[in-house]
Design a protein around this motif. Structure first.
Motif, mmCIF file in Angstrom:
data_model
loop_
_atom_site.group_PDB
_atom_site.id
_atom_site.type_symbol
_atom_site.label_atom_id
_atom_site.label_comp_id
_atom_site.label_asym_id
_atom_site.label_seq_id
_atom_site.Cartn_x
_atom_site.Cartn_y
_atom_site.Cartn_z
ATOM 1 N N GLU A 135 0.828 -1.204 0.000
ATOM 2 C CA GLU A 135 0.000 0.000 0.000
ATOM 3 C C GLU A 135 0.865 1.258 0.000
ATOM 4 O OE1 GLU A 135 -1.049 0.153 4.764
ATOM 5 O OE2 GLU A 135 -2.417 -0.936 3.453
ATOM 6 N N ASN B 84 -1.515 2.511 -4.431
ATOM 7 C CA ASN B 84 -2.298 1.344 -4.843
ATOM 8 C C ASN B 84 -3.791 1.635 -4.821
ATOM 9 O OD1 ASN B 84 0.244 0.490 -3.197
ATOM 10 N ND2 ASN B 84 -0.147 -1.235 -4.576
ATOM 11 N N THR C 173 -6.001 -1.808 -1.479
ATOM 12 C CA THR C 173 -5.179 -1.938 -0.275
ATOM 13 C C THR C 173 -5.869 -2.818 0.757
ATOM 14 O OG1 THR C 173 -6.161 0.069 0.650
ATOM 15 C CG2 THR C 173 -4.108 0.346 -0.596
ATOM 16 N N ALA D 38 0.254 -4.834 6.215
ATOM 17 C CA ALA D 38 0.761 -4.026 5.108
ATOM 18 C C ALA D 38 2.172 -4.490 4.775
ATOM 19 C CB ALA D 38 0.764 -2.556 5.490
#
Length: 319
Positions: free
Chosen positions: A47, A51, A54, A75
């Protein structure tokens, strides 16, 4: 950025000018027979590169589904060799280099591309997803590290597509017969024979995958084709050409022999690459009074099981 995302809502379905494209809160993310009950592979979702999808956004249902299957989802770390050692599977979905639709820039630096390639070669697993324009151009440099050429446009196939549930025309004037909701099935011969398709048992076998427009991918030597584009598939470069195609005009270049999904080993690692992103989401796209389900929540396909099988193969629960 919001103006670009409004355009992307159109192109993701190539159907209508949707005002909203949000995760489906009613999508079932429960996995009755999870693959990972003792070990829990570390899944990182990128992310950090503008992006469109996400972990806590449009891929929230995907993240929840993988958590239910036993993945530890977070993440993704920075794309350096050292940082990537903190994950087992890296998912990159629709990264952007900038907000210019007509002249998109690379989403990743050369150093980042090299770091991801080297990490996979040492044993990491990568799922790289880049949709229709402009995402193909933004991810092209990274794809080329694995020998894959991205078409970068919009794919359509009149012979292997499904009708929408919109009225005859939407506010944007798109036909309900837009040939961009692509079907890959055992019946039409466009779904590959791979452990990802077969699953762990007969109950997990994938019979049909539905993709929502997307771009094409080349197939490097040694790669398995999961989603083969049909003999009549074409790829157009710009949204204006897509509108012409939807109105019945013959435009675009042939995409026959190319793919929308491939899987391959790379060194000690594994790579699954896709030219369409919505099929791994579970979204609601709204056009006035009409709501369309897009992704794993859509009827008629096995996209939910396909997503599980892809991730299990990347995490080596499928061989």
């Amino acid at each position: 950025m919001q103006a670009l995302r409004s355009c992307l809502c159109v192109a993701s379905l190539a159907l209508a000018a949707y005002g909203q494209q949000v995760p489906d809160p009613d999508f079932n993310t429960r996995v009755d027979d999870p693959a990972f009950t003792k070990s829990h592979p570390r899944l990182g979702i990128d992310e950090s590169h503008k992006n469109f999808h996400t972990k806590d956004g449009r891929y929230k249902p995907f993240a929840a589904l993988m958590t239910s299957d036993g993945f530890r989802v977070s993440a993704a770390p920075r794309f350096t060799s050292e940082a990537l050692n903190g994950v087992d599977v890296l998912v990159i979905a629709n990264a952007l280099g900038d907000e210019d639709w007509n002249q998109p820039k690379p989403a990743f630096t050369a150093a980042e591309c090299d770091a991801v390639r080297d990490w996979v070669r040492r044993g990491g697993s990568l799922m790289l997803i880049a949709d229709h324009a402009p995402f193909g151009a933004s991810a092209a440099d990274l794809a080329q590290r694995f020998g894959v050429d991205m078409g970068g446009g919009f794919v359509a196939d009149r012979e292997n597509s499904v009708r929408t549930r919109l009225p005859a025309t939407s506010r944007a004037g798109y036909s309900r017969d837009a040939p961009t909701l692509l079907v890959f099935s055992a019946e039409n011969g466009l779904l590959g024979d791979h452990t990802i398709v077969r699953g762990r048992n007969a109950n997990e076998r994938v019979g049909t995958v539905i993709a929502f427009t997307g771009q094409s991918l080349s197939v490097p030597n040694g790669a398995a084709v999961l989603m083969k584009l049909g003999a009549g598939a074409v790829e157009v470069a710009m949204r204006e050409e897509m509108q012409a195609l939807q109105s019945g005009k013959q435009v675009g270049r042939s995409a026959a022999g190319r793919a929308q999904g491939i899987a391959m080993t790379f060194g000690k690692g594994r790579v699954a690459m896709f030219g369409e992103a919505a099929m791994f989401s579970a979204q609601l796209a709204r056009d006035g009074a009409y709501t369309v389900k897009m992704g794993m929540n859509a009827e008629g396909g096995d996209d939910r099981q396909f997503a599980l099988n892809v991730m299990r193969w990347l995490a080596r629960a499928l061989d």
